[in-house]
Design an enzyme around this catalytic site. Sequence first.
Site, short mmCIF file in Angstrom:
data_model
loop_
_atom_site.label_atom_id
_atom_site.label_comp_id
_atom_site.label_asym_id
_atom_site.label_seq_id
_atom_site.Cartn_x
_atom_site.Cartn_y
_atom_site.Cartn_z
N CYS A 167 17.96 -4.70 37.43
CA CYS A 167 19.32 -4.40 38.14
C CYS A 167 19.58 -2.99 37.86
CB CYS A 167 20.45 -5.07 37.44
SG CYS A 167 21.95 -4.82 38.46
N ASN A 168 19.72 -2.39 39.49
CA ASN A 168 20.01 -1.01 39.32
C ASN A 168 21.40 -0.50 38.88
OD1 ASN A 168 18.03 -1.81 41.70
ND2 ASN A 168 18.00 0.48 41.53
N CYS B 230 18.93 -0.63 44.81
CA CYS B 230 19.49 -1.83 44.68
C CYS B 230 18.32 -3.22 44.73
CB CYS B 230 20.73 -2.36 45.46
SG CYS B 230 21.31 -3.86 45.49
N1 DGL Z 1 21.06 -6.24 41.01
C1 DGL Z 1 22.21 -5.47 41.63
C2 DGL Z 1 21.80 -4.13 41.64
O1 DGL Z 1 20.76 -3.80 41.88
C3 DGL Z 1 22.25 -6.45 42.76
C4 DGL Z 1 23.99 -6.03 43.33
C5 DGL Z 1 24.92 -6.56 42.59
O2 DGL Z 1 24.77 -7.47 41.67
O3 DGL Z 1 26.16 -6.22 43.02
O4 DGL Z 1 22.69 -3.10 41.61
#
Ligand code: DGL
Length: 282
Positions: A79-80, A195
């Site tokens: 997750c970013n 993301c």
């Molecule tokens: N996994 C999240 C990211 O890469 C996805 C978006 C989120 O959870 O808001 O930021």
Amino acid sequence: MAAASDPRERPIAVFDSGVGGLTVLHELLVQLPGEDYLYLGDTARFPYGNRSAAELAAFSMEIAEELLARQAKLLVVACNSATAAALPVLRERMRQTTLGVEVLGVVRPEAVQAVAATRNGRIGLLATPATVESGAYDEAVAAADSHVALTSVAAPELASLIQDGSEFDDRVVEVVRGYVEPLREAGVDTVILGCTHYPLVQPMLQRLLGPGVGIVSSGSALARQVEHALGASGLANPRSGEGDYRFLATGDPDSFRALGSRFLQLPLGPVEQVTVSREAAA
Ligand code: DGL
């Protein structure tokens, strides 16, 4: 997957706020097929992109503990938003555990790849508000080359629109066009998809950005880093065939399965529901 006595046979753990990190797992399954994987999607608390850094650090710690209890040999933060907000904290805590498990995140490999790819020294970033506000990509790009300029665009609606699973209609195109506009104005020649969800709209992004703009996503760069980390620590699985992969979700396992196969592009096996939140468990 029984508990392995040979540490090389333990699984690589991958976690994300939901199903988006399956785009990263996909790359790992393709580039390192002989490993076993354990993926945790924190679907009960999705989305992460509008949460505070303190919340993301706390969530990441709870998840890391669950995955370490399940014998992970390496922890990948797919997750970013969680990487941007919590990677240093998570690494510090893991260093303090007796297992000494290494933690890899998605920001740095992408920044390094983008800096290597740009020809005009102008890179764009498309990410959640949490990721943009953290400044993690600004730091990582500056560390790789302080002469490269980064234009960051927060896309608050995009991950949820993609996760929603509905058809990509004109409304989605117009939302994406609005996010792409500042990147076109800045004249970037390389765009980082900051993301996990965005690879699913890569063709749309490419069309709106134009064919001359290169797109960098986290999966392949991270998979190479995982390979190097396993090699350096002697933890690569010696198996010659394909390994196993399993899923944990904090939310409804059936909706994880339904959404997940679109992101993984491979068959999804059983999904186990798990509680990692200390608050929910209390
Ligand atoms: N996994 C999240 C990211 O890469 C996805 C978006 C989120 O959870 O808001 O930021």
